[in-house]
Enzyme design. Sequence first.
Site, PDB file in Angstrom:
ATOM      1  N   ASP A  40      93.992  33.172  92.421  1.00 37.68           N
ATOM      2  CA  ASP A  40      93.282  34.167  93.227  1.00 37.68           C
ATOM      3  C   ASP A  40      91.864  33.670  93.535  1.00 37.68           C
ATOM      4  O   ASP A  40      91.129  34.305  94.298  1.00 37.68           O
ATOM      5  CB  ASP A  40      93.289  35.553  92.560  1.00 37.68           C
ATOM      6  N   SER A  41      91.506  32.500  92.976  1.00 43.84           N
ATOM      7  CA  SER A  41      90.269  31.826  93.379  1.00 43.84           C
ATOM      8  C   SER A  41      90.286  31.513  94.875  1.00 43.84           C
ATOM      9  O   SER A  41      89.257  31.160  95.446  1.00 43.84           O
ATOM     10  CB  SER A  41      90.081  30.535  92.577  1.00 43.84           C
ATOM     11  N   ASP A  79      99.176  33.380  90.934  1.00 47.03           N
ATOM     12  CA  ASP A  79      98.233  34.222  90.197  1.00 47.03           C
ATOM     13  C   ASP A  79      98.390  35.669  90.657  1.00 47.03           C
ATOM     14  O   ASP A  79      98.385  35.934  91.866  1.00 47.03           O
ATOM     15  CB  ASP A  79      96.824  33.734  90.558  1.00 47.03           C
ATOM     16  N   LYS A 109     100.756  33.961  86.696  1.00 49.31           N
ATOM     17  CA  LYS A 109      99.649  33.980  85.737  1.00 49.31           C
ATOM     18  C   LYS A 109      98.994  35.352  85.789  1.00 49.31           C
ATOM     19  O   LYS A 109      98.855  35.927  86.873  1.00 49.31           O
ATOM     20  CB  LYS A 109      98.623  32.887  86.050  1.00 49.31           C
ATOM     21  N   GLU A 111      95.578  37.535  84.330  1.00 42.06           N
ATOM     22  CA  GLU A 111      94.332  37.619  83.565  1.00 42.06           C
ATOM     23  C   GLU A 111      94.555  38.655  82.474  1.00 42.06           C
ATOM     24  O   GLU A 111      94.753  39.840  82.752  1.00 42.06           O
ATOM     25  CB  GLU A 111      93.172  37.961  84.490  1.00 42.06           C
ATOM     26  N   GLU A 178      89.430  30.080  79.615  1.00 43.91           N
ATOM     27  CA  GLU A 178      88.359  29.837  80.596  1.00 43.91           C
ATOM     28  C   GLU A 178      86.980  30.104  80.001  1.00 43.91           C
ATOM     29  O   GLU A 178      86.721  31.177  79.438  1.00 43.91           O
ATOM     30  CB  GLU A 178      88.580  30.702  81.854  1.00 43.91           C
TER      31      GLU A 178
END
Length: 268
Positions: A40-41, A79, A109, A111, A178
């Site tokens: 999502d970056s 993500d 993925k 978070e 991270e």
Amino acid sequence: MTTTQGLRDREEPITMLTAYDTPTAEVVDEAGIDVVLVGDSMGNATMGYDSTLPVTMEDVASRTGAVVRGVEDALVVADMPFLSFGVDEAESVRNAGELIKEAGADAVKIESGPHTVETTRRMVDVGIPVMAHVGLTPQHVNRLGGYGRQGTDRAAAETILELAREHEDAGAFSVVLEHVPANLAATITDELDVPTIGIGAGPDCDGQVLVITDVIGLGEWSPSFSAQFGDVRGEMARAVAEYKSAVEAGSFPADEHSHVEDAVDDVE
Ligand code: KIV
């Protein structure tokens, strides 16, 4: 073909990079990178947002499809964007399923937080491989008050270690660490059976991940823990300026870029 199980038995460090489009995915895959993350970056890296929060399921799904079409060997991880999981469990599983079933990702993925342990278990139960992500989780930027280093005191470090363990127990096949201290990342890596992938987490993780625009030097800014291995922005600027000059000077298009058809001479 890289598989989630295959990552576990690796001797060499796992390599992971983000990609958001087909040509980039082709280059990354052909270079032998093990895992391609449709992060999502993309929000900051390619869409002009100043955080990842506005990124939608549609954004991730369409870019995952583009990446999948460019990859032959790497594992493609999509993500899950902000609020596509964690609000309602059934909806979270359905959204993850859409990224696998329709967009073609191999895994998702998430978070991670205390609220994602059961969701991870449910996804794994129905057959969706999950990569967890602890430490700095950029979707929590408003709660964290920025993108600072995480796990810097004992209590915070223990919470991150526990969260990583809980997600491994829930069935996550890997855990991204991270922006945490290198010694904490080393401890978590020792404690877990599943591989850890670090970003700003020192050299002792089982693998490393970075954002592609940072690595190739395309973005205007990159975090201090990143490294630039190229100057694609400089090369793009040079090519665009050269194109502009060629058009303005009349040297492009040249004869080899055009064709003349006798049959359409003097058409009226
Ligand atoms: O979105 C992303 O690119 C990520 C990586 C930085 C791990 O989550």
